[in-house]
Design an enzyme around this catalytic site. Structure first.
Site, PDB file in Angstrom:
ATOM      1  N   GLY A  72       6.564   3.244  -4.007  1.00 45.66           N
ATOM      2  CA  GLY A  72       5.800   2.478  -4.993  1.00 45.66           C
ATOM      3  C   GLY A  72       6.341   2.730  -6.387  1.00 45.66           C
ATOM      4  O   GLY A  72       7.233   3.558  -6.594  1.00 45.66           O
ATOM      5  N   SER A  73       5.767   2.011  -7.351  1.00 41.15           N
ATOM      6  CA  SER A  73       6.313   2.082  -8.711  1.00 41.15           C
ATOM      7  C   SER A  73       6.093   3.457  -9.349  1.00 41.15           C
ATOM      8  O   SER A  73       6.944   3.929 -10.110  1.00 41.15           O
ATOM      9  CB  SER A  73       5.696   0.982  -9.580  1.00 41.15           C
ATOM     10  OG  SER A  73       4.286   1.085  -9.570  1.00 41.15           O
ATOM     11  N   THR A  74       4.992   4.134  -9.031  1.00 41.47           N
ATOM     12  CA  THR A  74       4.741   5.462  -9.613  1.00 41.47           C
ATOM     13  C   THR A  74       5.676   6.488  -8.969  1.00 41.47           C
ATOM     14  O   THR A  74       6.283   7.314  -9.675  1.00 41.47           O
ATOM     15  CB  THR A  74       3.265   5.876  -9.416  1.00 41.47           C
ATOM     16  OG1 THR A  74       2.426   4.744  -9.697  1.00 41.47           O
ATOM     17  CG2 THR A  74       2.888   7.014 -10.339  1.00 41.47           C
ATOM     18  N   GLY A 118      -0.468  -0.290  -0.221  1.00 39.29           N
ATOM     19  CA  GLY A 118      -0.233  -1.511  -1.001  1.00 39.29           C
ATOM     20  C   GLY A 118       1.243  -1.901  -0.975  1.00 39.29           C
ATOM     21  O   GLY A 118       1.590  -3.084  -0.991  1.00 39.29           O
ATOM     22  N   GLU A 132       4.413   7.140   5.056  1.00 43.41           N
ATOM     23  CA  GLU A 132       3.781   7.993   4.032  1.00 43.41           C
ATOM     24  C   GLU A 132       2.829   8.993   4.686  1.00 43.41           C
ATOM     25  O   GLU A 132       2.783  10.162   4.309  1.00 43.41           O
ATOM     26  CB  GLU A 132       3.026   7.133   3.019  1.00 43.41           C
ATOM     27  CG  GLU A 132       3.960   6.358   2.105  1.00 43.41           C
ATOM     28  CD  GLU A 132       3.250   5.357   1.209  1.00 43.41           C
ATOM     29  OE1 GLU A 132       3.780   5.065   0.143  1.00 43.41           O
ATOM     30  OE2 GLU A 132       2.170   4.849   1.593  1.00 43.41           O
TER      31      GLU A 132
END
Ligand code: 5RP
Length: 230
Positions: free
Chosen positions: A29-31, A98, A105
């Protein structure tokens, strides 16, 4: 601070938990990608770590930036996983998936002694469920599985649309070759009961409720960074 700056701040704080020699699970993800960028700088400066990526997307970024990787089969026990989340509640229960990587994960987080979540303030909720719950399913019999998810949720007093996730005009396929159902249940008062019930449905590979997995959440907001502990 804009949203990207908050993600960078949370990722940077997480870096202080990374020690030389660690075997690291690396989220998606982006984070998580902000974390990879910062980690790569530390690796270039001499930090010695080996990462196990939770998705092909994360693996590509790590390779591009020079973060050493191994597979989970080569490194079946990890010291620490750092990953983002779609929702975090006060007990550090999470909704994830998402980005469609929830199965890997969860496997990687389960293989880790500790999981640290990094997120911006917008992800913190009182009760999980405003974000659609991702449920990874086998493509075979997906309509039957969707019906079973609907009936199982109804027995727990939950209802709402359950959509097959699409991307770029076709059905979204995960790294493991599965599909995702996004369930709009709304407030989920008993996430543990829902997780157990969903996991019992044939066809459900995994669901995005991460309960009792994260021990620390690093949350960045306009006022600064705060750390939540389970
Ligand atoms: C991917 C995930 C992500 O951690 C989650 O979607 C958060 O992503 P972002 O940091 O881009 O908001 O669970 O499967």
């Amino acid at each position: 601070m804009d949203a990207r700056e908050m993600k960078i701040k949370a990722a940077d704080t997480a870096l202080s938990y990374v020690e030389d020699g660690m075997r690291l699970g690396i989220g998606t993800g982006s984070t998580a990608e902000e974390f990879v960028r910062l980690l790569a700088e530390r690796v270039a400066d001499g930090l010695s770590v080996v990462g196990v990526p939770t998705s092909e997307r994360t693996a590509r970024l790590c390779v591009e930036l020079g973060v050493p990787l191994m597979s989970l089969d080569e490194l079946p026990e990890l010291d620490l996983t750092i990953d983002g989340a779609d929702e975090v509640d006060g007990k550090l229960s999470l909704i994830k998936g998402g980005g469609g990587a929830l199965l890997r994960e969860k496997i990687v987080a389960s293989a880790s002694s500790r999981m640290i979540v990094i997120a911006d303030e917008s992800k913190v909720v009182e009760t999980l469920g405003a974000f659609k719950l991702p449920i990874e399913v086998n493509p075979f019999g997906i309509v039957t599985t969707r019906l079973a998810v609907e009936r199982t949720a109804a027995r727990l007093g939950l209802s709402g649309a359950i959509e097959i996730r699409r991307s770029g005009g076709s059905v979204f396929t995960t790294d493991g070759g599965h599909h995702i159902l996004d369930a709009s249940f709304g407030r989920i008062p008993d996430a543990e009961a829902l997780a157990t019930a969903l996991n019992a449905i044939p066809g459900v590979v995994e669901q995005g409720l991460f309960i009792n997995m994260a021990s620390i959440a690093i949350i960045a907001g306009a006022a600064g960074v705060r750390t939540l502990k389970a």
